[in-house]
Each structure stands twice: as C-alpha cells, then as structure tokens.
Design a protein around this motif. Sequence first.
Motif, PDB file in Angstrom:
ATOM      1  N   ASP A  21       5.970  -6.286  -2.337  1.00 39.19           N
ATOM      2  CA  ASP A  21       5.690  -5.819  -0.986  1.00 39.19           C
ATOM      3  C   ASP A  21       6.902  -5.140  -0.359  1.00 39.19           C
ATOM      4  OD1 ASP A  21       3.121  -6.717  -1.172  1.00 39.19           O
ATOM      5  OD2 ASP A  21       3.480  -8.587  -0.068  1.00 39.19           O
ATOM      6  N   THR A  23       9.207  -3.370  -1.898  1.00 37.70           N
ATOM      7  CA  THR A  23       9.485  -2.073  -2.498  1.00 37.70           C
ATOM      8  C   THR A  23       8.507  -0.991  -2.052  1.00 37.70           C
ATOM      9  OG1 THR A  23       8.201  -2.658  -4.463  1.00 37.70           O
ATOM     10  CG2 THR A  23      10.577  -3.088  -4.525  1.00 37.70           C
ATOM     11  N   LYS A  24       7.392  -1.364  -1.447  1.00 39.58           N
ATOM     12  CA  LYS A  24       6.426  -0.375  -0.976  1.00 39.58           C
ATOM     13  C   LYS A  24       6.950   0.280   0.299  1.00 39.58           C
ATOM     14  CE  LYS A  24       2.325  -2.756  -2.640  1.00 39.58           C
ATOM     15  NZ  LYS A  24       1.097  -3.441  -2.231  1.00 39.58           N
ATOM     16  N   PRO A  25       6.932   1.606   0.363  1.00 36.88           N
ATOM     17  CA  PRO A  25       7.383   2.267   1.596  1.00 36.88           C
ATOM     18  C   PRO A  25       6.353   2.086   2.709  1.00 36.88           C
ATOM     19  CG  PRO A  25       6.558   3.875   0.047  1.00 36.88           C
ATOM     20  CD  PRO A  25       6.563   2.553  -0.665  1.00 36.88           C
ATOM     21  N   VAL A  26       6.849   1.999   3.930  1.00 35.64           N
ATOM     22  CA  VAL A  26       5.965   1.881   5.081  1.00 35.64           C
ATOM     23  C   VAL A  26       5.442   3.274   5.414  1.00 35.64           C
ATOM     24  CG1 VAL A  26       5.813   1.252   7.500  1.00 35.64           C
ATOM     25  CG2 VAL A  26       7.247  -0.081   5.955  1.00 35.64           C
ATOM     26  N   VAL A  27       4.129   3.421   5.372  1.00 36.75           N
ATOM     27  CA  VAL A  27       3.520   4.726   5.589  1.00 36.75           C
ATOM     28  C   VAL A  27       3.008   4.861   7.017  1.00 36.75           C
ATOM     29  CG1 VAL A  27       1.685   6.276   4.830  1.00 36.75           C
ATOM     30  CG2 VAL A  27       2.876   4.861   3.168  1.00 36.75           C
ATOM     31  N   LYS A  29       2.994   4.486  10.829  1.00 36.75           N
ATOM     32  CA  LYS A  29       3.858   4.255  11.982  1.00 36.75           C
ATOM     33  C   LYS A  29       3.086   4.689  13.220  1.00 36.75           C
ATOM     34  CE  LYS A  29       8.233   4.647   9.622  1.00 36.75           C
ATOM     35  NZ  LYS A  29       9.545   5.254   9.599  1.00 36.75           N
ATOM     36  N   TYR A  57      12.422   7.506  14.996  1.00 38.54           N
ATOM     37  CA  TYR A  57      11.019   7.114  14.937  1.00 38.54           C
ATOM     38  C   TYR A  57      10.204   8.379  15.148  1.00 38.54           C
ATOM     39  CZ  TYR A  57       6.965   4.109  15.241  1.00 38.54           C
ATOM     40  OH  TYR A  57       5.782   3.492  14.988  1.00 38.54           O
TER      41      TYR A  57
END
Length: 84
Positions: A21, A23-27, A29, A57
């Motif tokens: 979890d 290593t997964k990029p946050v897509v 926002k 941001y």
Amino acid sequence: MMINFLTVPLAIFHKVREQKDITKPVVYKPRVSIIVPAFNEEKVVARTIETLVEADYPDKEIIIVDDGSQDNTYQVASMFASRD
C-alpha cells in the motif's frame, strides 16, 4: 503458545500488505478550500497568502475573509485576487 501460531503469520501478512500500500502512488487528490480569517492582519496577510499559493497541492482554493479590519488588510489581500 497456540495463539502465536495464528498471530505471527497474520502479523507478517499484514506487514507485507502494508508495504504494498505504501508503494502505490496517491492518484486522487480532492479539491481543497483553505479559508483564512483576517482581522487587522495587514502586516502578515501577504506572506500568508504567498505561502498558501506556493503549497504543493494541485487543486486548491484560497479564501481570505476580512471580517471588518480597520487597517489595509483588504487592499493587501486583494492584490492576490487575480493570481491563480
């Protein structure tokens, strides 16, 4: 001792899953609105707005609320109105 036969494998499974979890990029926002109340903040409102504009941001909205200041807070803040 029997409980360790269950908890240790579950703890290892949880740790491995947690690492995946991370290593997964946050897509996603979401759009964020930042509301700043300002009452007689002429000396610091410009620096505050500049800091918020520079925040890393992608989709943010900055709202400055001048609630009856008796100094030039509104004039200083309105200089930033046209900036994106």
